[in-house]
Design a protein around this motif. Structure first.
Motif, mmCIF file in Angstrom:
data_model
loop_
_atom_site.group_PDB
_atom_site.id
_atom_site.type_symbol
_atom_site.label_atom_id
_atom_site.label_comp_id
_atom_site.label_asym_id
_atom_site.label_seq_id
_atom_site.Cartn_x
_atom_site.Cartn_y
_atom_site.Cartn_z
ATOM 1 N N ALA A 165 0.835 -1.209 0.000
ATOM 2 C CA ALA A 165 0.000 0.000 0.000
ATOM 3 C C ALA A 165 0.865 1.252 0.000
ATOM 4 O O ALA A 165 0.643 2.179 -0.805
ATOM 5 C CB ALA A 165 -0.941 -0.016 1.212
ATOM 6 N N CYS A 166 1.846 1.296 0.872
ATOM 7 C CA CYS A 166 2.684 2.501 0.975
ATOM 8 C C CYS A 166 3.554 2.679 -0.274
ATOM 9 O O CYS A 166 3.626 3.780 -0.844
ATOM 10 C CB CYS A 166 3.578 2.414 2.215
ATOM 11 N N SER A 169 1.477 3.456 -3.561
ATOM 12 C CA SER A 169 0.890 4.800 -3.591
ATOM 13 C C SER A 169 1.996 5.849 -3.758
ATOM 14 O O SER A 169 1.804 6.863 -4.429
ATOM 15 C CB SER A 169 0.037 5.071 -2.362
ATOM 16 N N THR A 170 3.169 5.590 -3.165
ATOM 17 C CA THR A 170 4.304 6.508 -3.348
ATOM 18 C C THR A 170 4.752 6.529 -4.797
ATOM 19 O O THR A 170 4.945 7.605 -5.390
ATOM 20 C CB THR A 170 5.481 6.069 -2.457
ATOM 21 N N TYR A 173 2.382 8.342 -6.958
ATOM 22 C CA TYR A 173 2.569 9.793 -6.840
ATOM 23 C C TYR A 173 3.670 10.275 -7.786
ATOM 24 O O TYR A 173 3.492 11.244 -8.534
ATOM 25 C CB TYR A 173 2.908 10.164 -5.395
ATOM 26 N N THR A 177 3.339 12.676 -11.124
ATOM 27 C CA THR A 177 4.071 13.957 -11.198
ATOM 28 C C THR A 177 5.197 13.927 -12.228
ATOM 29 O O THR A 177 5.999 14.850 -12.293
ATOM 30 C CB THR A 177 4.640 14.322 -9.821
ATOM 31 N N LEU B 114 -1.622 18.090 -5.551
ATOM 32 C CA LEU B 114 -0.937 17.892 -6.839
ATOM 33 C C LEU B 114 -1.055 19.150 -7.690
ATOM 34 O O LEU B 114 -0.110 19.556 -8.374
ATOM 35 C CB LEU B 114 -1.552 16.709 -7.593
ATOM 36 N N ARG B 117 1.274 21.883 -6.383
ATOM 37 C CA ARG B 117 2.700 21.526 -6.405
ATOM 38 C C ARG B 117 3.557 22.370 -7.350
ATOM 39 O O ARG B 117 4.650 22.818 -6.967
ATOM 40 C CB ARG B 117 2.839 20.040 -6.726
ATOM 41 N N SER B 124 4.939 19.364 -2.021
ATOM 42 C CA SER B 124 5.286 18.027 -2.538
ATOM 43 C C SER B 124 5.273 16.981 -1.422
ATOM 44 O O SER B 124 4.716 15.891 -1.591
ATOM 45 C CB SER B 124 6.684 18.030 -3.174
ATOM 46 N N ALA B 127 1.832 16.292 -0.359
ATOM 47 C CA ALA B 127 1.130 15.497 -1.375
ATOM 48 C C ALA B 127 1.545 14.034 -1.298
ATOM 49 O O ALA B 127 0.714 13.125 -1.397
ATOM 50 C CB ALA B 127 1.435 16.058 -2.767
ATOM 51 N N LEU B 128 2.849 13.803 -1.095
ATOM 52 C CA LEU B 128 3.340 12.419 -1.003
ATOM 53 C C LEU B 128 2.716 11.724 0.195
ATOM 54 O O LEU B 128 2.228 10.585 0.092
ATOM 55 C CB LEU B 128 4.873 12.432 -0.896
ATOM 56 N N PHE B 131 -0.821 10.908 -0.457
ATOM 57 C CA PHE B 131 -0.946 9.733 -1.331
ATOM 58 C C PHE B 131 -0.779 8.437 -0.527
ATOM 59 O O PHE B 131 -1.514 7.469 -0.727
ATOM 60 C CB PHE B 131 0.117 9.794 -2.453
ATOM 61 N N VAL B 132 0.197 8.445 0.370
ATOM 62 C CA VAL B 132 0.447 7.233 1.163
ATOM 63 C C VAL B 132 -0.755 6.942 2.075
ATOM 64 O O VAL B 132 -1.214 5.799 2.180
ATOM 65 C CB VAL B 132 1.747 7.370 1.987
ATOM 66 N N GLY B 135 -3.463 5.509 0.091
ATOM 67 C CA GLY B 135 -3.205 4.095 -0.184
ATOM 68 C C GLY B 135 -3.570 3.219 1.006
ATOM 69 O O GLY B 135 -4.176 2.149 0.857
ATOM 70 N N ILE B 136 -3.231 3.689 2.209
ATOM 71 C CA ILE B 136 -3.522 2.896 3.415
ATOM 72 C C ILE B 136 -5.028 2.839 3.656
ATOM 73 O O ILE B 136 -5.575 1.780 3.988
ATOM 74 C CB ILE B 136 -2.781 3.484 4.637
ATOM 75 N N LEU B 139 -6.511 0.472 1.278
ATOM 76 C CA LEU B 139 -6.228 -0.895 1.723
ATOM 77 C C LEU B 139 -7.206 -1.316 2.817
ATOM 78 O O LEU B 139 -7.728 -2.429 2.805
ATOM 79 C CB LEU B 139 -4.786 -0.967 2.246
#
Lengths: 182, 437
Positions: A165-166, A169-170, A173, A177, B114, B117, B124, B127-128, B131-132, B135-136, B139
């Motif tokens: 997941a981490c 998703s990283t 990103y 970009t 985004l 940015r 940035s 944003a990162l 995103f993480v 994602g979690i 999940l």
């Protein structure tokens, strides 16, 4: 090169999943009546005796049927050994890729997560060996063994899921970009 | 006759305790669901002359009811919270909404960050991170969906019953066996015993033809019938002792969805004795006899089948028929004014109750005098599936049962009951007599 290895891992995991899916269709046990079960019933048993009861129930199906189920169950566990490098190495590569893209402390985090996949792999191998032993000789867990088994499953599943997941998703990103290359 | 009602059955013990205290004993016993449990215990403990309720209360007080909820730990956790915490449903809904809104919010945040940015590079890192987190949370949602579908598959594999009912079955089996009953023959022997009875001279009758028995009511889903056990055990086995009588109680209390149905398989359909039994009891021809039956709570069809004690040939009753009603209805019950505004749950509940209560109500409307033998225990406010009662709660229900029995006995008039039963039966017989041609 990492991409090629990742694609090989992905293909390995995918093909193994399809094979294991087919094998799981033969999983039946006997309760009051014949009923299907899932490998998750063995990986996450509801109580210290439920995995043993499920495996003993296979024996109640009749000799021929029991043999078929046990063969499919062992077969799935053997295929799982082939599935493991695909998934754990694949997630390791994803995490390493995320580590290289991010750098600094996030990079350290992803690096650690990458190499923790090897621990998850070891736990998965242990789980399979335990299950193969239980199939041969079904016996209930003690309370302590049941708790330990539960923790093992938690880490075995938790580490790759969080890693995937981490990391994905990283990398998503960075892809969005425009930073495509590691 | 003892009515069904889940854990409300504890109140039945209080009721029968008072009846036994004043010297009443029971020649014939019957029950559905929770009523079947007390019925079974009253049948197997000692003999008919002895009081049983004290021993039954001992059993109930030492029993951890929640161990009967023997399904998957997640299911037990859900049931426990749904039953004990009235706000759990709201909390669970709020938590689910929060997870989905968080995910949605994070997706929006990803998009916004985004977009910002190119103008502000410091966004940035944010944003990162966003995103993480997205994602979690994604999940988490996938895991919830996967776990939900896994539990639904398990439910389907268990015949749509959350709890196997194995702990309950073993508990009843052990209670029966410690009282010397391990077979249907032994159960029938205890149930059919008739103690030495004396009819009062002024009644002008004899004890001839009086018999004892026990009946557990269950609903059979394959042939869609009501079954009376152990009377109909010969539907399943040539030798009735091949089935443990604890299975009848297990079948009677197999509340749909809460417990797995009770399945009896391997019925020898080619046996002439079995074929005769199916025809005698249910008028089912031999080519339609199933080799497996699926039994659920008798309350689906008949929660209070007091009619099994009705014999139209008996004009003058020698013994009263007593019934114990577990009344958990709301005293502020809808009198019809709000009928157009019922919620979906109320509407479905009413549809279901109208169908399942009709059979018993129909009998009591036509044979109204039997109502005089029925005592109701008011139990509104107690959840019938609350399997983790404290000892205080169990005793409170016992007390309610005892109070209801006391009130019933103070108002019960046996000579009047008897007179009305005779009158009612004479009227019914006159009405049903074929016309003279």
């Amino acid at each position: 090169m990492y991409i090629i290895i990742f694609l090989i891992c992905f293909a390995d995991a995918w093909i193994s999943t399809v094979i294991m899916g087919r094998q799981s269709k033969a999983f039946f046990t006997m309760g009051t009546v014949r009923k299907p079960f899932s490998i998750f019933d063995l990986e996450f048993p509801a109580s210290p005796v439920s995995a043993a009861n499920l495996l003993l129930g296979i024996g109640l199906l009749g000799e021929e049927a029991a043999l078929k189920v046990k063969r499919a169950l062992r077969g799935q566990l053997y295929v799982d050994f082939l599935f493991m490098p695909g998934v754990y190495v694949g997630i390791l590569i994803l995490c390493r890729g995320a580590a290289l893209k991010t750098g600094h402390w996030p990079g350290t985090f992803f690096c650690a997560l990458a190499y923790l996949q090897l621990l998850a792999w070891l736990l998965d191998i242990t789980e399979n060996l335990i299950l193969l032993s239980l199939i041969k000789r079904p016996r209930p867990f003690s309370q302590g063994q049941f708790k330990a088994y539960g923790f093992m499953e938690l880490f075995k599943w938790g580490l790759p899921l969080i890693g995937f997941a981490c990391a994905s998703s990283t990398l998503l990103y960075f892809w969005i970009t425009g930073s495509y290359f590691v | 006759m003892q009515k069904g009602g889940g854990v409300l059955g504890v109140a039945l013990v209080g009721y029968t305790y008072i009846l036994e205290l004043v010297g009443i004993r029971f020649l014939r016993l019957a029950g559905t669901s929770a009523g079947a449990i007390n019925t079974a215990l009253m049948t197997v403990i000692e003999d008919k002359q002895q009081p049983k309720s004290k021993k039954i209360l001992e059993y109930l007080c030492t029993m951890d009811f929640f161990s009967f909820v023997d399904g998957h730990p997640f299911a037990r956790w859900l049931i426990r919270n749904f039953v004990s915490d009235t706000s759990f449903e709201k909390k669970a809904g709020a938590t689910l909404k929060a997870i989905f809104f968080t995910f949605g919010g994070l997706v929006v945040l990803d998009t916004v960050l985004l977009g910002l940015r190119p103008r502000w590079h410091y966004t940035s890192a944010a944003a990162l991170l966003s995103f993480v987190l997205t994602g979690i949370s994604f999940l988490l949602i996938l895991l919830m969906i996967f776990y939900g579908s896994y539990m639904l598959e398990k439910l389907k594999a268990a015949g749509y019953g959350i709890n196997p009912g194995v702990v309950f079955y073993n508990w009843v089996k052990d209670r029966m066996e410690e009282n010397g009953v391990a077979t249907v023959t032994a159960l029938n022997a205890k149930a059919s015993a008739v103690p030495p009875l004396i009819i009062r001279p002024e009644v002008g009758n004899t004890t001839d033809g009086l018999f004892g028995d026990v009946t557990f009511i269950t609903s059979e889903l394959v042939t869609e019938n009501k079954l009376q056990l152990p009377l109909m055990t010969n539907l399943f086995r040539v030798n009735v002792d091949d089935i443990h009588p604890a299975r009848f109680v297990r079948a009677s209390m197999a509340i749909p969805f809460f417990f797995e149905s009770h399945i009896i398989s391997g019925i020898p359909v080619d046996s002439p004795a079995i074929q005769q039994a199916w025809f005698d009891h249910l008028k089912i021809e031999k080519d339609k006899i199933p080799d497996t039956v699926r039994l659920v709570d008798g309350g689906m069809l008949s929660d209070f089948p007091i009619n099994i004690f009705y014999n139209p040939k008996v004009i003058e009753p020698r013994l009263p028929v007593f019934g114990i009603d577990l009344d958990d209805s709301d005293p502020r019950r809808d009198t019809g004014k709000n009928a157009p505004d019922w919620s979906l749950a109320d509407y479905i509940g009413r549809l279901f109750n109208t169908i399942r209560y009709y059979y018993d109500r129909d009998f009591l409307e036509k044979d109204y005098v039997f109502k005089r033998g029925i005592g109701a225990i008011p139990l509104f406010g107690i959840n019938w599936l609350n399997f983790f009662l404290s000892d205080e709660q169990k005793l409170a229900m016992f007390r309610k049962g005892a109070l209801a029995a006391t009130e019933f006995l103070l108002n019960f008039d046996w000579p009047e009951y008897r007179r009305l039963r005779i009158e009612m039966q004479q009227q019914l017989n006159k009405r049903n007599r074929p016309p003279l041609n």
